[in-house]
Write a protein that holds these residues in place. Structure first.
Motif, PDB file in Angstrom:
ATOM      1  N   ASN A 214       0.527  -1.300   0.268  1.00  0.00           N
ATOM      2  CA  ASN A 214       0.026   0.067   0.152  1.00  0.00           C
ATOM      3  C   ASN A 214       0.993   1.311   0.180  1.00  0.00           C
ATOM      4  N   VAL A 215       0.928   1.919  -1.459  1.00  0.00           N
ATOM      5  CA  VAL A 215       1.613   3.005  -1.273  1.00  0.00           C
ATOM      6  C   VAL A 215       1.024   4.161  -1.191  1.00  0.00           C
ATOM      7  N   GLY A 216       1.903   5.369   0.064  1.00  0.00           N
ATOM      8  CA  GLY A 216       1.761   6.935   0.693  1.00  0.00           C
ATOM      9  C   GLY A 216       0.443   7.036   1.197  1.00  0.00           C
ATOM     10  N   MET A 217      -0.175   7.681   0.078  1.00  0.00           N
ATOM     11  CA  MET A 217      -1.920   7.940   1.153  1.00  0.00           C
ATOM     12  C   MET A 217      -2.572   6.636   1.405  1.00  0.00           C
ATOM     13  N   VAL A 218      -2.661   5.618   0.762  1.00  0.00           N
ATOM     14  CA  VAL A 218      -3.697   3.828   0.404  1.00  0.00           C
ATOM     15  C   VAL A 218      -3.232   3.818   1.482  1.00  0.00           C
ATOM     16  N   LYS A 219      -2.287   3.463   2.096  1.00  0.00           N
ATOM     17  CA  LYS A 219      -2.316   3.225   3.588  1.00  0.00           C
ATOM     18  C   LYS A 219      -3.561   3.375   4.397  1.00  0.00           C
ATOM     19  N   MET A 220      -3.623   4.618   4.384  1.00  0.00           N
ATOM     20  CA  MET A 220      -4.881   5.442   5.156  1.00  0.00           C
ATOM     21  C   MET A 220      -5.915   4.560   4.504  1.00  0.00           C
ATOM     22  N   LEU A 221      -6.070   4.776   3.259  1.00  0.00           N
ATOM     23  CA  LEU A 221      -7.530   4.283   2.626  1.00  0.00           C
ATOM     24  C   LEU A 221      -7.793   2.860   3.250  1.00  0.00           C
ATOM     25  N   GLN A 222      -6.689   2.366   3.034  1.00  0.00           N
ATOM     26  CA  GLN A 222      -7.050   0.863   3.643  1.00  0.00           C
ATOM     27  C   GLN A 222      -7.035   0.715   5.390  1.00  0.00           C
ATOM     28  N   LEU A 223      -6.963   1.526   6.494  1.00  0.00           N
ATOM     29  CA  LEU A 223      -7.462   1.987   7.213  1.00  0.00           C
ATOM     30  C   LEU A 223      -8.730   1.904   7.277  1.00  0.00           C
ATOM     31  N   VAL A 224      -9.543   3.241   6.744  1.00  0.00           N
ATOM     32  CA  VAL A 224     -10.364   3.748   6.656  1.00  0.00           C
ATOM     33  C   VAL A 224     -11.029   2.384   6.641  1.00  0.00           C
ATOM     34  N   HIS A 225     -11.140   1.704   5.741  1.00  0.00           N
ATOM     35  CA  HIS A 225     -11.424   0.930   4.569  1.00  0.00           C
ATOM     36  C   HIS A 225     -11.468  -0.828   5.510  1.00  0.00           C
ATOM     37  N   SER A 226     -10.515  -0.825   6.215  1.00  0.00           N
ATOM     38  CA  SER A 226     -11.074  -2.065   7.649  1.00  0.00           C
ATOM     39  C   SER A 226     -11.585  -2.052   8.638  1.00  0.00           C
ATOM     40  N   ILE A 227     -12.173  -0.306   8.425  1.00  0.00           N
ATOM     41  CA  ILE A 227     -12.750   0.219   9.998  1.00  0.00           C
ATOM     42  C   ILE A 227     -14.419   0.688   9.301  1.00  0.00           C
ATOM     43  N   SER A 228     -14.606   1.049   8.225  1.00  0.00           N
ATOM     44  CA  SER A 228     -15.692   0.956   7.533  1.00  0.00           C
ATOM     45  C   SER A 228     -15.459   1.619   6.092  1.00  0.00           C
ATOM     46  N   PRO A 229     -16.191   0.314   5.318  1.00  0.00           N
ATOM     47  CA  PRO A 229     -15.692   0.285   4.163  1.00  0.00           C
ATOM     48  C   PRO A 229     -17.238   1.663   3.172  1.00  0.00           C
ATOM     49  N   ALA A 230     -17.711   1.196   4.121  1.00  0.00           N
ATOM     50  CA  ALA A 230     -19.138   2.478   3.305  1.00  0.00           C
ATOM     51  C   ALA A 230     -18.228   4.030   3.425  1.00  0.00           C
ATOM     52  N   LEU A 231     -17.597   4.158   4.873  1.00  0.00           N
ATOM     53  CA  LEU A 231     -16.891   4.900   4.547  1.00  0.00           C
ATOM     54  C   LEU A 231     -16.309   5.649   3.402  1.00  0.00           C
ATOM     55  N   ALA A 232     -14.813   4.528   3.318  1.00  0.00           N
ATOM     56  CA  ALA A 232     -14.366   4.543   2.497  1.00  0.00           C
ATOM     57  C   ALA A 232     -15.070   4.630   0.847  1.00  0.00           C
ATOM     58  N   ARG A 233     -15.736   3.714   0.949  1.00  0.00           N
ATOM     59  CA  ARG A 233     -16.678   4.553   0.033  1.00  0.00           C
ATOM     60  C   ARG A 233     -16.806   5.785  -0.762  1.00  0.00           C
ATOM     61  N   ARG A 234     -17.798   6.318   0.150  1.00  0.00           N
ATOM     62  CA  ARG A 234     -18.176   8.395   0.759  1.00  0.00           C
ATOM     63  C   ARG A 234     -17.156   8.653   0.637  1.00  0.00           C
ATOM     64  N   ILE A 235     -16.022   8.534   0.669  1.00  0.00           N
ATOM     65  CA  ILE A 235     -14.835   9.425   0.535  1.00  0.00           C
ATOM     66  C   ILE A 235     -14.186   9.467  -0.574  1.00  0.00           C
ATOM     67  N   MET A 236     -14.084   8.167  -1.351  1.00  0.00           N
ATOM     68  CA  MET A 236     -13.125   8.303  -2.113  1.00  0.00           C
ATOM     69  C   MET A 236     -14.377   8.023  -3.914  1.00  0.00           C
ATOM     70  N   ILE A 237     -15.351   8.168  -3.910  1.00  0.00           N
ATOM     71  CA  ILE A 237     -16.512   8.286  -5.226  1.00  0.00           C
ATOM     72  C   ILE A 237     -16.216  10.162  -5.378  1.00  0.00           C
ATOM     73  N   ARG A 238     -16.392  10.912  -4.662  1.00  0.00           N
ATOM     74  CA  ARG A 238     -16.558  11.991  -5.215  1.00  0.00           C
ATOM     75  C   ARG A 238     -15.234  12.661  -5.003  1.00  0.00           C
ATOM     76  N   TYR A 239     -13.781  11.201  -5.362  1.00  0.00           N
ATOM     77  CA  TYR A 239     -12.152  11.869  -5.083  1.00  0.00           C
ATOM     78  C   TYR A 239     -12.090  12.650  -6.528  1.00  0.00           C
TER      79      TYR A 239
END
Length: 239
Positions: A214-239
């Motif tokens: 997991n490179v760079g900021m993907v480390k943080m995305l993976q952490l968020v996704h591990s806690i709440s996949p729905a939150l990760a999707r909400r963040i990224m869909i408008r990225y």
């Protein structure tokens, strides 16, 4: 994985992340062959001591050229890095051509190369496949549905073949970059990681035996996704 003296193939290796991976592999003593579409960029890589193969991986002929270019060579590392974006809008039927090109390059080609080059990888004492996906394989953005779909599919494929090869000499690694400063992202605003830094994390992951890099900021995305996949999707869909 000890890379000194090993033969590596990096697709899309004449530009962007692939070029940086190739340079860094060469810097630690690997022999590197790069594939690409631009004759000028391939000539520049050849001048730096790289083997080169010209081929458009969206075509069967391009895949044949890459497979033929390493035939008879002791290939120990396959880096499926080549990728393209897709200008796709759901209400535009003309965008289907761009979508098909993206699917062929980003998904069909890595599958074909993994399959066709596996026998030579198996023949080495130690070997690895690296499939470069994206943080967008974890959660998509609305602006790139086809690109995201190809990377998510390649992520799933990578996880499945890793299990198939778990008792073999061939390790399977997934690298998930964030947005990186390359020609493909030239028109995008916002913070971008340097290709050199992205490649450094990927090469380090290969050398240290990671299954997933997991490179760079993907480390943080993976952490968020591990806690709440729905939150990760909400963040990224408008990225």
């Amino acid at each position: 994985m000890e890379l000194r003296g090993k033969l590596a193939l990096v697709t899309g290796g004449s530009d962007g992340i692939g070029r940086e991976i190739a340079l860094q592999l060469q810097g630690i003593g690997a022999e590197v062959i790069v594939s690409g579409r631009s004759a000028d960029k391939l000539n520049a890589m050849a001048a730096l001591g790289f083997g080169t193969i010209a081929g458009d991986l969206s075509t069967p002929a391009g895949i044949d050229a890459v497979v033929g270019g390493v035939a008879g060579k002791p290939l120990a590392l396959l880096v499926n890095n080549a990728g393209v974006g897709s200008a796709y809008e759901l209400d535009d039927p003309a965008a289907l051509d761009s979508a098909a090109h993206c699917i062929r390059t980003n998904l069909d080609a890595p599958i074909a190369l993994c399959t066709r080059l596996l026998p030579v990888l198996r023949a080495q004492r130690e070997a690895a496949i690296v499939n470069v996906t994206s943080g967008l394989a974890i959660a998509p953005r609305a602006g790139g549905p086809i690109y995201c779909a190809t990377k998510a599919a390649l992520r799933s494929y990578t996880q499945a073949i890793r299990h198939q090869l778990k008792d073999s000499n061939v390790r399977v690694i997934e690298a998930l970059p964030p947005v990186v400063e390359t020609s493909m992202t030239a028109g995008r605003a916002g913070k971008k990681m340097r290709a050199h830094d992205c490649a450094a994390e990927i090469v380090h992951g290969i050398r240290t035996g990671k299954k997933e890099v997991n490179v760079g900021m993907v480390k943080m995305l993976q952490l968020v996704h591990s806690i709440s996949p729905a939150l990760a999707r909400r963040i990224m869909i408008r990225y």
